[in-house]
Design an enzyme around this catalytic site. Structure first.
Site, PDB file in Angstrom:
ATOM      1  N   GLY A   1       1.521  -3.457   4.741  1.00 19.16           N
ATOM      2  CA  GLY A   1       2.120  -2.304   5.305  1.00 19.16           C
ATOM      3  C   GLY A   1       1.296  -1.552   6.540  1.00 19.16           C
ATOM      4  N   CYS A   2       1.229  -0.277   6.357  1.00 21.80           N
ATOM      5  CA  CYS A   2       0.575   0.690   7.201  1.00 21.80           C
ATOM      6  C   CYS A   2      -1.255   0.357   6.901  1.00 21.80           C
ATOM      7  CB  CYS A   2       0.927   2.105   7.100  1.00 21.80           C
ATOM      8  SG  CYS A   2       2.628   2.351   7.654  1.00 21.80           S
ATOM      9  N   ALA A   3      -1.479  -0.134   5.855  1.00 18.53           N
ATOM     10  CA  ALA A   3      -2.839  -0.119   5.176  1.00 18.53           C
ATOM     11  C   ALA A   3      -3.496  -1.328   5.756  1.00 18.53           C
ATOM     12  CB  ALA A   3      -2.854  -0.159   3.756  1.00 18.53           C
ATOM     13  N   GLY A   4      -2.523  -2.346   6.394  1.00 18.24           N
ATOM     14  CA  GLY A   4      -2.963  -3.650   6.819  1.00 18.24           C
ATOM     15  C   GLY A   4      -4.203  -3.739   7.712  1.00 18.24           C
TER      16      GLY A   4
END
Length: 362
Positions: free
Chosen positions: A143-146
């Site tokens: 997700g956004c941490a990728g």
């Protein structure tokens, strides 16, 4: 250590202003006037002017199957990932000379908005003259941490192979997950925040033949750190249905910045003998205005050290993993003095935090 010598972007062709999206939501969702009055401030307060999408406004007005969405995901993921790669390897802002495809030893592909087997990186390798012995690292579900996590994993690989070059591609097509018949608050917030985009970054080792192909000061990854908070699995993610991927987006995310991110950040700074004031810039994934506000509160510093996060959010919205690559590009365009340090960060499902310490130099 690993040097980031260039970045590139794949920007979708359909651009929608935030006001246009507001009007679209009023048409699509069966809300009464009172409900609309309560929901519309979500769009007004998001600090987003416009977003780029791979599909047209008309596509969003109709229902779609998971199969239909995923076919489009594969098509556009390949198209805009190639655009980002081509831009990265030829970007004259950062590079003295164009990088040939056969100079790339490893490609990492990060995405959470569609699925493919073979993974999309295999398709990209077939579309360009990469070598047959290129290593692959497909990463899904971050997700956004990728974006930050992808940089960390490529950093690990480059550290083990200091004479090699690696390409990181972060591709997120959030519009294809839009659920027309889902009137949940998570879907509304997602509709107010998320856009589409692809970011690519070229990382090289200290003994790479490309080591001095940079025009400007560049960031060197010195350290990385991961943290996953247990019992927070429901904070962010996908609800997988027959119609596709439905967003799960908890209102607790900004409060986790004040707890999880604060703890992780200050521990990371302490481990590296740094004060928050000594950090030149915070290259933060802009999850949304409330997330950036919470980060400012944690740092107790001026907006200036997060300025490019605000700028990218305004111009593109939240593109999940790709967003931090866009933010990184803006900082790399500046002539940052040698020996300055930056912290690159992203938060994502898990609930997780990823931090990298960057040092600027030649």
């Amino acid at each position: 250590m690993a040097y980031i010598i260039s970045v590139g972007k794949g920007v979708p062709s359909h651009e929608l202003q935030q006001n246009k999206i507001k009007e679209l939501v009023k048409l699509i969702f069966p809300y009464n006037e009172k409900q609309l009055e309560r929901l519309m401030p979500v769009y007004d307060n998001a600090m987003i002017d416009k977003r780029q999408l791979v599909v047209s406004e008309d596509w969003l007005k109709n229902p779609h199957t998971f199969e239909e969405r995923n076919e489009l995901y594969q098509k556009f993921a390949i198209k805009y990932s190639l655009q980002a790669i081509d831009h990265c390897l030829t970007n004259g802002i950062f590079l003295k000379s164009t990088i040939p495809y056969d100079a790339i030893d490893m490609i990492a592909f990060v995405s959470s908005t569609g699925i493919a087997t073979p993974s999309i990186d295999a398709h990209l390798i077939n579309e360009r003259p990469f070598r047959a012995d290129i290593a692959r690292m497909p990463l899904w579900g971050l997700g956004c941490a990728g974006g930050a996590t992808g940089l960390s994993r490529v950093f690990d690989w480059i550290t083990a192979h200091p004479d090699k070059n690696a390409l990181l591609v972060c591709c997120e097509l959030c519009s294809l997950t839009f659920q027309k018949d889902d009137a949940s608050k998570s879907n509304i917030i997602g509709t107010a925040l998320f856009g589409d985009g692809v970011g690519a970054a070229l990382l090289i080792g200290e003994h790479s033949p490309l080591r001095y192909n940079n025009k400007k000061t560049i960031p060197k990854i010195v350290k990385s750190s991961s943290h996953i908070e247990k019992d927070t699995l429901s904070v962010m993610g996908w609800d997988v249905t027959n119609n596709g991927l439905g967003v799960i987006f908890s209102k607790n995310i900004p409060s986790l910045v004040n707890s999880l991110w604060k703890y992780h950040l200050y521990s990371f700074l302490s481990d590296n003998q740094l004060s928050k004031e000594a950090v030149h810039s915070y290259i933060a994934h802009p999850g949304g205005k409330k997330v950036l506000d919470a980060m400012e509160n944690v740092l107790d510093l001026s907006t200036n050290k997060l300025r490019h996060s605000y700028h990218v959010l305004k111009e593109h919205g939240n593109m999940s993993s790709a967003t931090v690559i866009y933010v990184l590009e803006e900082w790399m365009k500046e002539d940052i003095l040698e020996n300055e340090r930056s912290v690159l960060s992203s938060l994502g499902p898990g609930f997780s935090s990823e931090l990298l310490l960057l040092e600027w130099g030649n």
